[in-house]
Design a protein around this motif. Structure first.
Motif, PDB file in Angstrom:
ATOM      1  N   VAL A   4     -11.016   4.467  26.654  1.00  0.00           N
ATOM      2  CA  VAL A   4     -10.798   3.024  26.700  1.00  0.00           C
ATOM      3  C   VAL A   4     -12.119   2.331  26.372  1.00  0.00           C
ATOM      4  O   VAL A   4     -13.063   2.349  27.171  1.00  0.00           O
ATOM      5  N   GLY A   5     -12.182   1.767  25.177  1.00  0.00           N
ATOM      6  CA  GLY A   5     -13.387   1.078  24.762  1.00  0.00           C
ATOM      7  C   GLY A   5     -13.416  -0.359  25.260  1.00  0.00           C
ATOM      8  O   GLY A   5     -12.390  -0.915  25.691  1.00  0.00           O
ATOM      9  N   GLU A   6     -14.562  -0.953  25.213  1.00  0.00           N
ATOM     10  CA  GLU A   6     -14.710  -2.347  25.646  1.00  0.00           C
ATOM     11  C   GLU A   6     -13.888  -3.253  24.746  1.00  0.00           C
ATOM     12  O   GLU A   6     -13.997  -3.193  23.515  1.00  0.00           O
ATOM     13  N   GLN A   7     -13.042  -4.074  25.356  1.00  0.00           N
ATOM     14  CA  GLN A   7     -12.157  -5.014  24.662  1.00  0.00           C
ATOM     15  C   GLN A   7     -11.182  -4.319  23.721  1.00  0.00           C
ATOM     16  O   GLN A   7     -10.686  -4.926  22.760  1.00  0.00           O
ATOM     17  N   GLU A   8     -10.894  -3.042  23.988  1.00  0.00           N
ATOM     18  CA  GLU A   8      -9.909  -2.333  23.173  1.00  0.00           C
ATOM     19  C   GLU A   8      -8.507  -2.863  23.423  1.00  0.00           C
ATOM     20  O   GLU A   8      -7.665  -2.894  22.514  1.00  0.00           O
ATOM     21  N   TYR A   9      -8.263  -3.280  24.664  1.00  0.00           N
ATOM     22  CA  TYR A   9      -6.941  -3.791  25.035  1.00  0.00           C
ATOM     23  C   TYR A   9      -7.041  -5.283  25.362  1.00  0.00           C
ATOM     24  O   TYR A   9      -8.063  -5.760  25.863  1.00  0.00           O
ATOM     25  N   GLN A  10      -5.949  -5.985  25.104  1.00  0.00           N
ATOM     26  CA  GLN A  10      -5.928  -7.431  25.325  1.00  0.00           C
ATOM     27  C   GLN A  10      -5.859  -7.798  26.803  1.00  0.00           C
ATOM     28  O   GLN A  10      -6.388  -8.835  27.217  1.00  0.00           O
ATOM     29  N   VAL A  12      -5.764  -6.495  31.131  1.00  0.00           N
ATOM     30  CA  VAL A  12      -6.126  -5.486  32.119  1.00  0.00           C
ATOM     31  C   VAL A  12      -5.728  -5.977  33.503  1.00  0.00           C
ATOM     32  O   VAL A  12      -5.834  -7.165  33.803  1.00  0.00           O
ATOM     33  N   GLU A  14      -5.908  -4.653  37.749  1.00  0.00           N
ATOM     34  CA  GLU A  14      -6.418  -3.688  38.712  1.00  0.00           C
ATOM     35  C   GLU A  14      -5.547  -3.670  39.962  1.00  0.00           C
ATOM     36  O   GLU A  14      -5.124  -4.718  40.445  1.00  0.00           O
ATOM     37  N   HIS A  23      -4.289  -1.063  31.421  1.00  0.00           N
ATOM     38  CA  HIS A  23      -4.637  -1.855  30.240  1.00  0.00           C
ATOM     39  C   HIS A  23      -3.414  -1.886  29.326  1.00  0.00           C
ATOM     40  O   HIS A  23      -2.688  -0.891  29.224  1.00  0.00           O
ATOM     41  N   THR A  36      -6.105   4.288  34.031  1.00  0.00           N
ATOM     42  CA  THR A  36      -7.352   4.952  34.402  1.00  0.00           C
ATOM     43  C   THR A  36      -7.484   5.011  35.915  1.00  0.00           C
ATOM     44  O   THR A  36      -7.014   4.127  36.629  1.00  0.00           O
TER      45      THR A  36
END
Length: 260
Positions: A4-10, A12, A14, A23, A36
């Protein structure tokens, strides 16, 4: 790619104080998701359950010690499972792509599927609006039906908002158990070697507290169960227990009227 990269998903969300992170990104008629957690084990998410787990569309994944990634397209056939593969129920495996990884004590599971697969064992996912979810993660050997960490809540597919349900079941168990103990103790107080007045005072006080706790536990159960009640064995056992526990109170009231 299982990462999961930074800003990979629109979006998130928790849950469990960040122990389970979800995500997601909606693109056209498909949704990509990543789960995750900070344990080496398995993760699962269930969409649109009816009662606890019943009729939930579940995606569960884990990474073996050798690095092989397994992701299952499952459906919960009961309130507390079991989880069965869609294909075993006559449906189809509808995950278009998946991957995962274990690194630095954490697990990541990614998958992609159509918003509406057309499979009766998959729940349609709306592009806008709120959807109820359940989640789980753990390290048990039976990754399909062992869930040491579970929770429920909802996500807003459009805004990325989320909410987490307050887990009332532990309090339900506590209030029902303590209430039952107090009610039984109140009956026992009638037979201790004390004056009749003191015995009656203790009996009345413990009985009243016990009834209050049982009623509180019952209200929690009613609040948490949506729709029709008395659908599972546990609910019938609870009803029978309440009747038995309240019997001494009814008997006491009847006895007091006779004495009057």
């Amino acid at each position: 790619d299982g990462l999961v990269g930074e800003q990979e998903y629109q979006n998130v969300a928790e849950f469990a104080n960040g122990d389970f992170i979800l995500h997601w990104t909606v693109e056209g008629d498909q949704i990509s998701m990543a789960m995750t957690t900070d344990v080496i084990g398995y993760l699962a998410i269930g969409f649109d359950p009816d009662l606890v787990m019943r009729n939930a569309d579940v995606v569960l994944g884990y990474v073996t010690p050798s690095g092989a990634v397994h992701v299952e397209d499952l459906f919960s056939t009961g309130t507390f499972g079991p989880l069965l593969n869609d294909t075993a129920l006559g449906g189809t495996f509808d995950l278009l792509d998946f991957n995962g990884s274990n690194s630095e004590g954490s697990t990541i599971i990614e998958f992609r599927r159509a918003l509406n697969t057309g499979d009766e064992f998959d729940k349609p996912i709306p592009t806008l609006g709120i959807m109820d979810i359940i989640w789980a993660f753990g390290t048990g050997e039976d990754a399909i039906n062992e869930f040491p960490r579970v929770g429920s809540g909802s996500i807003d597919l459009g805004t990325g908002g989320s909410s987490e349900d307050l887990e009332l079941w532990p309090f339900h168990v506590l209030t029902m158990t303590v209430g039952a103990v107090l009610l039984l103790t109140s009956v026992g107080m009638l037979y201790v070697r004390k004056s009749v007045k003191k015995r009656y005072q203790w009996h009345k006080g413990l009985g009243t507290a016990g009834v209050a706790l049982v009623v509180l536990g019952l209200m929690m159960a009613i609040y948490k169960v949506e729709g029709e009640h008395l659908r599972v064995d546990h609910s019938y056992a609870g009803l029978a227990t309440i009747i038995l526990l309240l019997f001494p109170i009814v008997l006491a009231l009847a006895t007091s009227k006779i004495n009057d």
